[in-house]
Design an enzyme around this catalytic site. Sequence first.
Site, PDB file in Angstrom:
ATOM      1  N   HIS A  80       4.521  15.570  17.946  1.00  0.00           N
ATOM      2  CA  HIS A  80       3.604  14.642  18.602  1.00  0.00           C
ATOM      3  C   HIS A  80       4.163  14.145  19.932  1.00  0.00           C
ATOM      4  O   HIS A  80       3.434  13.987  20.909  1.00  0.00           O
ATOM      5  CB  HIS A  80       3.329  13.452  17.681  1.00  0.00           C
ATOM      6  CG  HIS A  80       2.296  12.507  18.203  1.00  0.00           C
ATOM      7  ND1 HIS A  80       0.952  12.707  18.031  1.00  0.00           N
ATOM      8  CD2 HIS A  80       2.408  11.359  18.906  1.00  0.00           C
ATOM      9  CE1 HIS A  80       0.278  11.716  18.594  1.00  0.00           C
ATOM     10  NE2 HIS A  80       1.142  10.879  19.139  1.00  0.00           N
ATOM     11  N   HIS A 123      -5.604  10.005  16.465  1.00  0.00           N
ATOM     12  CA  HIS A 123      -4.974   9.238  15.397  1.00  0.00           C
ATOM     13  C   HIS A 123      -5.453   9.814  14.067  1.00  0.00           C
ATOM     14  O   HIS A 123      -5.912   9.104  13.174  1.00  0.00           O
ATOM     15  CB  HIS A 123      -5.305   7.745  15.522  1.00  0.00           C
ATOM     16  CG  HIS A 123      -4.081   6.890  15.642  1.00  0.00           C
ATOM     17  ND1 HIS A 123      -3.887   5.732  14.944  1.00  0.00           N
ATOM     18  CD2 HIS A 123      -2.950   7.047  16.379  1.00  0.00           C
ATOM     19  CE1 HIS A 123      -2.718   5.210  15.257  1.00  0.00           C
ATOM     20  NE2 HIS A 123      -2.135   5.987  16.123  1.00  0.00           N
TER      21      HIS A 123
END
Length: 758
Positions: free
Chosen positions: A48, A94
């Site tokens: 990420h 998310h």
Amino acid sequence: MAVVEGEVEPLHRALGLTDGEYGDIVDILGRTPNHLELALFGVMWSEHCSYKSSRIHLRRLPTEGPGVLVGPGENAGVIDAGDGIAVAIRIESHNHPSAIEPHQGAATGVGGILRDIFTMGGRPLALMDPLSFGPLDDPRQRWLLEGVVSGISSYGNAVGVPTVGGELTFDPCYEQNPLVNVLCMGALPVERLVLGAASGPGNLVVLLGSSTGRDGIGGVSVLASAGFDGAEGTDVDRSKRPSVQVGDPYEEKRLIEACLELLDARLVVGIQDLGGAGLACATSETAARGRVGMEVDLSAVPRREVGMQPWELMTSESQERMLAIVTPGDWPAVAAVCERWEVRASVIGRVTEPDVEDGRPVARLRIREHPGGPVLADVPAGALADEGPRYDRPMARPADFERRLGEGPERLDPPADCGADLLALLLDPSWVYRQYDHQLFLNTVEGPGGDAALLRLAGPGLPPSRRGVAITTDGNPRWCAVDPRAGTAMLVAEAVANLACVGATAAAIVNCCNFGNPEHPVVMWQLSEAIDGMAEACRGLGLPVIGGNVSLYNESGGADILPTPVIGALGLVETLAHRPPGMAWEEGSTILLVGPVGPHPSPALGGSRWAVECRGERAGRLPALDLEAHRRVVGFVAGLVAAEVGCGAGLVGAVHDVSGGGLGVALAEMAIAGHTGARVGGIESHLELFAETPSRFVVATGRPDELAAWAREAGLEATVLGTAGGAELVVDGLVGLSVDRLAGRWLDALPGALGEPG
């Protein structure tokens, strides 16, 4: 060490690092790393944060263009919008946190994207939320959808930023791994623009906002950098709940106002939000960008829990926090501003001179428990922020790719009742939009439900302007599953078409690339192809990519989601005087189809909603996209609508692009919007009714001859389809449905699936 299945697992593996990465860390440090240093590398070298599987591909995207002030690599992309105003835009994912705890996962996604905007000096003005779930006949999907929507609405509404649109996608591939993408747009005076870099040895490192807790520890490495092992509700899923952050929108609102006041008063040298990887990320990135050292004093970090270890303080992703670089002389003024806004401000370190190693400066991050105490961690900031692993992972095109392209749904028998299939494709997302406040700031001209959102470019502290700004988000896993390169190019084209419908000229895009496990060669091929398709479309349409996000490991039990790149597009309107016409046609209007001049290829149904949702057919070939022709037609439509807005003369009565569901859905949505039927001819078959051929717009007008003449002058066709009027939508030989029946299905589909009133 960690215990896994009765065996002792090395600490670096427990932190998500491979044996090879551990060896690289030993080489960088010249020694064995301690627990804190391994934790720093674990979060900063996560997928990420480091983009280690995607960065070599992302560099193929065009990132420069007229008006680009800030491109990829900062917290948000920024363009010059004119009149002394800059516009900042960012999109993030998310996904994994929302799969575990949908309300807080979505809420903190909103909080994080807001900070990306005001970190650049922009006031957040609008949010959009593209969402993907499994079919709603599953109770868990209804729980996920309702939780995500409530999280977005509770945070956005409370912090005072309108949510002006988004998308809803339902497909079985998202059952265990929903997608929650969040886009934010904001504006700032050009002179307020600030970057996230530390500078000035001796300057103070100031932590602003909330205290630090154990919520969100390792969020990016635990959640966003690994797939889910199995079905929902497993112990694996429950064990990851501590990695989901908890948000406080009221703290965020105070933080926004305090930070913007500090920037206006020029009291900070640099500023960075604390999102993924927390203090580890903010300190290492600001030091690396500024090429300076930094010392951090952990004893000065406000904490909300006792007994927190150094690695917990540095990797916690507790929300509503910012890191500012402040000169010692400005510290009293900074403290006073923060006290007035009731925002905690703590000096947690200092900027230092870079070390000199082998004759070159090296920015080092040193962490101590307290000033003058022993060094707990000493690492090169660049090694954390910029010099992580870069993988050229194996790629493999699916073995049946060519065969599937040749097995299109055109071979299927035509539907017995095109009207029934059309009804099945109608869905109104307004139940979701009603949970959001889309009129905060009173800037929203065109809100949720249209082709794109349109806002006045106005707000506190901005120079006066009559300009408008439009935003849209577009994703289509059906297209990208068929052909990720062509499908992503069509997504860019659709986003530009949506902006044209509100009179906006596309200025830039951002992207959120949602894909499966990058260790699967087919997934890496999908990602690489999608990036090439995006690059080709952006070059063909003259658009820079000014930011983005890559979300990988969207898988569960070894099953990857369909490739789901999402495009966020930003457009500008030179003069915004009135609302654009929208898609509601009026009684007596002539309905035209505007598009490129032929020859026209045979309609292709590959990747269409009709093929996938009505027939379960995912094979086939996508419709052809001519980028030069698309550029001409979107420019024509945007100019036509903008002229309509500027002079108020009313040449265009209604406009809608042809995309998901083809002409059939476009006509039905316009009939519903106008509460008026139509009689349409010249559509010969279900192929023409449901094909999603790009570069086409349905336009309703009271002056068809004039509009057709303008189209011919632009080298386009404007074909008369029929006339609006009556209580039924009739497509000769194919469809005959009352507007009431169309509207009933459209309005009731989503609330009915959720068990909510329509």
